[in-house]
Design a protein around this motif. Structure first.
Motif, PDB file in Angstrom:
ATOM      1  N   ASN A  21      -4.920   2.248  -0.889  1.00 46.99           N
ATOM      2  CA  ASN A  21      -4.774   3.616  -1.376  1.00 46.99           C
ATOM      3  C   ASN A  21      -3.737   3.665  -2.497  1.00 46.99           C
ATOM      4  OD1 ASN A  21      -2.302   3.373  -0.111  1.00 46.99           O
ATOM      5  ND2 ASN A  21      -2.750   4.828   1.546  1.00 46.99           N
ATOM      6  N   SER A  22      -3.377   4.868  -2.899  1.00 44.87           N
ATOM      7  CA  SER A  22      -2.443   5.030  -4.026  1.00 44.87           C
ATOM      8  C   SER A  22      -1.043   4.498  -3.705  1.00 44.87           C
ATOM      9  CB  SER A  22      -2.348   6.509  -4.420  1.00 44.87           C
ATOM     10  OG  SER A  22      -1.915   7.298  -3.320  1.00 44.87           O
ATOM     11  N   GLU A  23      -0.748   4.364  -2.400  1.00 48.76           N
ATOM     12  CA  GLU A  23       0.547   3.825  -1.981  1.00 48.76           C
ATOM     13  C   GLU A  23       0.478   2.310  -1.778  1.00 48.76           C
ATOM     14  OE1 GLU A  23       3.265   5.711  -1.762  1.00 48.76           O
ATOM     15  OE2 GLU A  23       2.078   7.462  -2.373  1.00 48.76           O
ATOM     16  N   ASN A  24      -0.659   1.748  -2.131  1.00 42.83           N
ATOM     17  CA  ASN A  24      -0.920   0.311  -1.980  1.00 42.83           C
ATOM     18  C   ASN A  24      -0.955  -0.122  -0.517  1.00 42.83           C
ATOM     19  OD1 ASN A  24      -1.636  -2.055  -3.357  1.00 42.83           O
ATOM     20  ND2 ASN A  24       0.419  -2.913  -3.069  1.00 42.83           N
ATOM     21  N   ASP A  25      -1.348   0.826   0.378  1.00 42.39           N
ATOM     22  CA  ASP A  25      -1.521   0.512   1.788  1.00 42.39           C
ATOM     23  C   ASP A  25      -2.912  -0.073   2.007  1.00 42.39           C
ATOM     24  OD1 ASP A  25       0.983   1.619   2.485  1.00 42.39           O
ATOM     25  OD2 ASP A  25       0.085   3.640   2.582  1.00 42.39           O
ATOM     26  N   SER A  26      -2.993  -1.119   2.787  1.00 37.62           N
ATOM     27  CA  SER A  26      -4.285  -1.669   3.182  1.00 37.62           C
ATOM     28  C   SER A  26      -4.933  -0.716   4.181  1.00 37.62           C
ATOM     29  CB  SER A  26      -4.103  -3.048   3.814  1.00 37.62           C
ATOM     30  OG  SER A  26      -5.330  -3.550   4.260  1.00 37.62           O
ATOM     31  N   LEU A  27      -6.215  -0.434   4.012  1.00 41.91           N
ATOM     32  CA  LEU A  27      -6.906   0.557   4.831  1.00 41.91           C
ATOM     33  C   LEU A  27      -7.978  -0.117   5.686  1.00 41.91           C
ATOM     34  CD1 LEU A  27      -7.378   3.289   2.075  1.00 41.91           C
ATOM     35  CD2 LEU A  27      -5.464   3.049   3.700  1.00 41.91           C
TER      36      LEU A  27
END
Length: 259
Positions: free
Chosen positions: A212-218
């Motif tokens: 996502n935009s926070e560079n979190d893996s989803l």
């Protein structure tokens, strides 16, 4: 007097030796049964070396696990849970699970009475089993016959990829948390107003919208009805809340998928 003293000491030693022998033979000193240790067994399901991959589909692991459980009980073994795992000495890669096969599985079987529990682990071509018994029938009961399962992991992961764009976990991305694709079968509660569980297959991978935009893996999960093979539900992570808990949302599934 001295003779009587030595006779008394000898008698005490004799009694102590007898009690020790009774415990060594797992017989209680007052006629009751002593503690029964967990039975353990290790066998091999192939001639492969321990550091080589022995891959199994979900149904292959289930059938092997069923046969292993049957060795320990005369009753019909019933599945409690199954899950693939990265917990193995063999390095896991991005492609693991893409064909529905993994080289490490954990299974748990019980029976209707609740007097036996068999935990089985398949890793790198070998199987380890642990058996617990309880004459009071207080162990978790098995619920599901493997004959009820009409879908295998290769078919399930193919649908998850083609229909929903699921991607594999990448070992090079630490936040992906999983490596490749993973599978589990167990009872899931699908109705918030009921405590009854439903027998489902879950495929887990990474969302096509990751990161996502926070560079979190989803991560992404897809649930299948094991009796029909239909996709029942899919959801994907959207990120984390302020307390570090994961946020999820349902993924819309086309009606034509379940036809």
């Amino acid at each position: 007097m001295l003779k009587k003293k030595y006779l008394g000491i000898g008698f005490i030693i004799l009694i102590a030796s007898a009690v020790f022998l009774l415990y060594a033979l797992k017989i209680g000193p007052f006629g009751g049964s002593a503690y029964k240790p967990v039975e353990q067994a290790t066998t091999s399901i192939s001639n492969m070396k321990a550091d080589e991959k022995k891959k199994l589909t979900m149904m292959e692991a289930l059938r092997l696990g069923y046969e292993e459980a049957k060795k320990h009980t005369e009753e019909e073994p019933l599945l409690i849970s199954l899950t693939s795992t990265d917990d193995t000495t063999v390095p896991q890669g991005k492609s693991d699970g893409a064909d529905g096969k993994r080289n490490a599985w954990n299974l748990q079987f019980g029976n209707k009475k609740g007097n036996i529990n068999v935990t089985i682990s398949f890793k790198d071509g070998k199987v380890d089993s642990q058996v617990k018994r309880d004459d009071n029938n207080l162990l978790q009961k098995g619920q599901y016959a493997i004959s009820d399962i009409k879908i295998d992991s290769p078919e399930a992961v193919k649908k998850a990829i083609e229909v929903l764009g699921m991607r594999p976990g990448n070992p090079e991305i630490k936040d992906d948390w999983i490596k490749g694709y993973h599978f589990s079968i167990m009872g899931f509660i699908t109705d918030p107003n009921s405590s009854e569980s439903r027998y489902l297959l879950r495929v887990m991978g990474i969302s096509p919208n990751s990161p996502n935009s926070e560079n979190d893996s989803l991560r992404m999960t897809v649930f299948f009805d094991v009796k029909t093979g239909d996709i029942l539900n899919a959801s994907e992570m959207t990120g984390y809340d302020k307390d570090g808990r994961t946020n999820w949302k349902d993924v819309q599934i086309k009606k034509t998928v379940n036809k």
